[in-house]
Design a protein around this motif. Structure first.
Motif, mmCIF file in Angstrom:
data_model
loop_
_atom_site.group_PDB
_atom_site.id
_atom_site.type_symbol
_atom_site.label_atom_id
_atom_site.label_comp_id
_atom_site.label_asym_id
_atom_site.label_seq_id
_atom_site.Cartn_x
_atom_site.Cartn_y
_atom_site.Cartn_z
ATOM 1 N N GLU A 284 0.768 -1.188 0.036
ATOM 2 C CA GLU A 284 0.120 0.019 -0.053
ATOM 3 C C GLU A 284 0.992 1.074 -0.057
ATOM 4 O O GLU A 284 1.855 1.418 0.971
ATOM 5 C CB GLU A 284 -0.820 -0.095 1.445
ATOM 6 C CG GLU A 284 -1.745 -1.313 1.520
ATOM 7 C CD GLU A 284 -2.827 -1.317 0.373
ATOM 8 O OE1 GLU A 284 -3.284 -0.394 -0.318
ATOM 9 O OE2 GLU A 284 -3.275 -2.525 0.193
ATOM 10 N N GLN A 285 0.556 2.201 -0.907
ATOM 11 C CA GLN A 285 1.196 3.372 -0.993
ATOM 12 C C GLN A 285 0.001 4.448 -0.496
ATOM 13 O O GLN A 285 -1.168 4.220 -0.710
ATOM 14 C CB GLN A 285 1.917 3.779 -2.266
ATOM 15 C CG GLN A 285 2.838 2.868 -2.470
ATOM 16 C CD GLN A 285 3.568 3.139 -3.950
ATOM 17 O OE1 GLN A 285 2.996 3.227 -4.839
ATOM 18 N NE2 GLN A 285 4.949 3.189 -4.052
ATOM 19 N N MET A 286 0.558 5.643 -0.052
ATOM 20 C CA MET A 286 -0.239 6.686 0.185
ATOM 21 C C MET A 286 -0.430 7.995 -0.646
ATOM 22 O O MET A 286 0.777 8.557 -0.912
ATOM 23 C CB MET A 286 -0.329 7.099 1.591
ATOM 24 C CG MET A 286 -1.148 8.066 2.293
ATOM 25 S SD MET A 286 -2.788 7.379 2.643
ATOM 26 C CE MET A 286 -2.354 6.422 3.895
ATOM 27 N N TRP A 293 -5.118 5.553 0.230
ATOM 28 C CA TRP A 293 -4.217 4.704 -0.218
ATOM 29 C C TRP A 293 -4.550 4.088 -1.776
ATOM 30 O O TRP A 293 -5.626 4.027 -2.011
ATOM 31 C CB TRP A 293 -3.911 3.493 0.680
ATOM 32 C CG TRP A 293 -5.102 2.707 0.942
ATOM 33 C CD1 TRP A 293 -5.879 1.637 0.399
ATOM 34 C CD2 TRP A 293 -6.004 3.034 2.168
ATOM 35 N NE1 TRP A 293 -6.981 1.453 1.043
ATOM 36 C CE2 TRP A 293 -7.032 2.096 2.336
ATOM 37 C CE3 TRP A 293 -6.113 3.769 3.263
ATOM 38 C CZ2 TRP A 293 -8.150 1.805 3.201
ATOM 39 C CZ3 TRP A 293 -7.347 3.603 4.291
ATOM 40 C CH2 TRP A 293 -8.142 2.887 4.051
ATOM 41 N N ASP A 323 4.068 2.572 2.140
ATOM 42 C CA ASP A 323 3.802 3.495 3.203
ATOM 43 C C ASP A 323 3.467 2.705 4.580
ATOM 44 O O ASP A 323 3.586 3.287 5.544
ATOM 45 C CB ASP A 323 2.815 4.649 2.802
ATOM 46 C CG ASP A 323 3.710 5.591 1.923
ATOM 47 O OD1 ASP A 323 4.784 5.833 1.963
ATOM 48 O OD2 ASP A 323 2.966 5.764 0.652
ATOM 49 N N TRP A 350 -8.008 2.937 9.388
ATOM 50 C CA TRP A 350 -6.766 3.996 9.307
ATOM 51 C C TRP A 350 -5.766 3.792 10.094
ATOM 52 O O TRP A 350 -4.755 4.440 10.453
ATOM 53 C CB TRP A 350 -7.467 5.274 9.141
ATOM 54 C CG TRP A 350 -7.746 5.564 8.074
ATOM 55 C CD1 TRP A 350 -9.095 5.640 7.439
ATOM 56 C CD2 TRP A 350 -7.103 6.190 6.820
ATOM 57 N NE1 TRP A 350 -9.548 5.971 6.014
ATOM 58 C CE2 TRP A 350 -7.930 6.437 5.647
ATOM 59 C CE3 TRP A 350 -5.895 6.782 6.644
ATOM 60 C CZ2 TRP A 350 -7.673 7.000 4.495
ATOM 61 C CZ3 TRP A 350 -5.495 7.242 5.635
ATOM 62 C CH2 TRP A 350 -6.485 7.368 4.280
ATOM 63 N N ALA A 353 -2.642 2.478 8.575
ATOM 64 C CA ALA A 353 -2.007 3.437 7.510
ATOM 65 C C ALA A 353 -1.497 4.812 8.494
ATOM 66 O O ALA A 353 -0.716 4.998 8.126
ATOM 67 C CB ALA A 353 -3.244 3.912 6.815
#
Length: 609
Positions: A284-286, A293, A323, A350, A353
């Motif tokens: 996962e990238q933000m 994401w 991330d 969240w 994240a």
């Protein structure tokens, strides 16, 4: 304790022997191999078995990045006349042979120095005129290592059967020397304790069950983190309760943590429990400006790995930075928890994240490790945008943005677009929940702990008052929506025309409703269809019920104005509010704050270790 240079088993070649793994054999081996045990296989005469597979190829590029190695050795035991090759592929797709062995007995095949950006290395075994049996194959590296003791933390709520299966898997003899202990934080009304094997798992690993009120994922996982601070554990492994694990994945995280040159968070990828060879999350990238994401390789979302060879699939050969890693399975060093704390009191959504962003700001990167995974029901099969979770989805997203992002425009505009979508889709309960979330954010960071205990029940009450709650089918026949509503609009022009039609319908008086609204599938329940209806039964994601939706011009207009006003207040007060949340975050996430909070609620040791 100083790290010592030693030979380390980085990963083993394993084969499925039961459970969900048997439905995903293609993730373990390709070609003519016959499974002969957990760590052995037979290759029939004249056949070739390839381990250029998700679970059994060696991700050389990741190990080189995390550990700093530039070579590896595959050790195996062979019986019979055959050829055993080490094959490799670079990030650019160049395939080559690195080593070859033909003898029987114990073989050691060395890669030599990794060259030209090698991404994966794998074993390929070919039998001659007689079958060949291969066993005990394992990848070894030379590295400076440190002792790793893993405390597993599982949060569960009324998933007794799933959690019992997970505990049985953690009791596998393969994990006896890998796990230091398991803590189950039980937050449900159906206790898991009577369904556990007792104070130890079948492999001798200590088990402890803590019963507490339902504080969501953040309250459960934070409990596991805080409890681990008082043990000799060096890492805590966060695990969802409703997953199916491949025990070798845990062994690989243990080995990588022992050899890592720094102290990264190490995560597993997610395979779909509904389609066991389908990869649901590779990492996962933000998008920091929108605070949302996305997958590191979007083209691999819901990709069937049984049909995508490593050698010819570019996205499988790219290991992009992430991330954060979902807390379905994430290994966190205790030193990180001591430095940045546990989760913020988010209840659900969240927490993982935000934690990844916070850890990165403290200098600890997250690495999602390919070939390390579990099976989980994908979140696309859930109603988290329509049920009570909608409150936490927005509230926690905005709080995360306040703590980590200085520019509010994109996150406020994109979340408002979602509000408008709910209104066009007649989902007034969701819109009301989201307005409540914004109002709470504006009240300041103190509300986070204040709403941890009753936030879910309040959200459910708001939905019930709005008439947006899942209803049982009660055996009634379904009436499908008519074809007159048309297919999804394709292209910008078609979408604009449909939007104009939807807006005109939304402004028109509500027509007379029939005795039985039309049923709309979850996949078709979008603005372009629901926006043209006055009443609908929207199927839940699980298919076990439906949401009854009715159009109301008055309600829609009221919620629209409220949503705009709350976002205007957030826009104008963003800097001041962001300073308050950033200042409060360390204390809110701190172990002492969580200990005080737990001390104020019910706590029971259902089992002691």
């Amino acid at each position: 304790m100083a790290a010592e240079l030693r030979s380390l088993v980085a990963q083993r070649i394993v084969l499925p022997q039961g459970g969900i793994g048997l439905d995903a054999v293609a993730l373990y081996v390709r070609g003519g191999a016959e499974i002969d045990g957990r760590r052995s296989f037979r290759v029939p005469a004249g056949s070739t078995a390839s381990f250029a597979t998700y679970f059994n190829a060696f991700p050389a590029a990741v190990w080189a990045s995390v550990v700093g190695i530039d070579r590896a050795v595959l050790r195996l035991h062979a019986e019979g006349e055959g050829i055993h090759r080490l094959r490799a592929v670079t990030a650019d797709g160049v395939v080559s042979t690195l080593a070859e062995g033909r003898d029987s007995g114990t073989l050691s095949l060395a890669t030599g120095p990794f060259r030209d950006g090698v991404a994966w290395v794998w074993l390929e075994s070919t039998a001659a005129d007689q079958p060949v049996r291969v066993s005990d194959a394992e990848w070894r590296i030379e590295a400076r290592t440190r002792g790793v003791r893993i405390a597993v933390s599982i949060t569960t709520m009324n998933r007794v059967d799933d959690c019992a299966l997970l505990l049985a898997a953690l009791g596998d003899h393969e994990l006896a020397g890998v796990l230091d202990g398991v803590v189950v934080v039980d937050q449900g009304s159906d206790p898991i304790a009577p369904h556990t094997p007792g104070p130890v798992l079948s492999n001798g690993v200590a088990l402890r069950v803590i019963e507490q009120e339902n504080l969501g994922g953040s309250g459960g996982f934070s409990r596991g983190m805080v409890e681990a601070l008082d043990t000799a554990a060096t890492h805590t492994l966060l695990l969802d309760d409703d997953v199916r694990i491949e025990p070798e994945s845990i062994r690989r995280l243990h080995a990588l943590a022992a050899a890592a040159v720094d102290e990264p968070l190490l995560g597993a990828q997610m395979l779909s429990m509904l389609d066991p060879t389908v990869l649901h999350s590779m990492g996962e990238q933000m998008d920091r400006r929108r605070m949302w994401w996305h997958g590191t390789e979007p083209e691999l979302s819901a990709a069937d790995l049984s049909r995508l060879p490593i050698e010819t699939t570019p996205a499988l050969r790219r290991f992009r930075p992430v991330d954060f890693n979902g807390w379905w399975m994430c290994l966190i060093p205790m030193s990180v928890i001591r430095r940045v704390g546990a989760s913020l009191p988010y209840f659900i959504k969240w927490d993982d994240a935000e934690y990844g962003l916070r850890a990165a700001e403290a200098g600890h990167r997250t690495v999602t490790v390919p070939g390390t995974a579990l099976w989980h029901v994908p979140w696309t099969s859930k109603d988290d945008g329509l049920d009570w979770q909608a409150y936490f989805q927005l509230r926690n997203r905005i709080v995360t943005a306040l703590v980590h992002e200085r520019r509010p425009r994109r996150v406020l505009s994109s979340t408002w677009t979602q509000d408008l979508n709910h209104l066009l889709c007649l989902q007034y309960g969701s819109a009301r929940l989201r307005n409540t979330a914004l109002q709470d954010v504006l009240s300041g960071p103190e509300h986070l702990f204040d709403t941890l205990r009753d936030g879910r029940s309040r959200a459910q009450r708001i939905l019930a008052e709005s008439g947006q709650a899942v209803r049982a089918d009660e055996g009634r026949p379904r009436v499908e929506a008519g074809a007159a509503l048309g297919a999804p609009p394709r292209g910008a022009a078609a979408q604009l025309r449909r939007l104009a039609r939807v807006l005109l319908h939304q402004l028109a008086p509500v027509g007379r409703t029939s005795s039985r609204p039309a049923a709309v599938s979850r996949a078709s329940g979008k603005w372009w269809q629901l926006g043209l209806m006055d009443e609908a039964e929207l199927r839940s994601a699980t298919g076990a019920g439906y949401f009854l939706l009715r159009r109301s011009r008055r309600e829609a207009w009221h919620l629209f104005r409220r949503s705009a006003w709350l976002r205007a207040r957030l826009w104008l007060g963003w800097r001041t509010l962001a300073r308050r949340y950033r200042s409060a975050a360390p204390e809110l996430a701190g172990a002492e704050s969580w200990r005080r909070f737990y001390a104020g609620g019910a706590r029971t040791d259902a089992q002691g270790s």
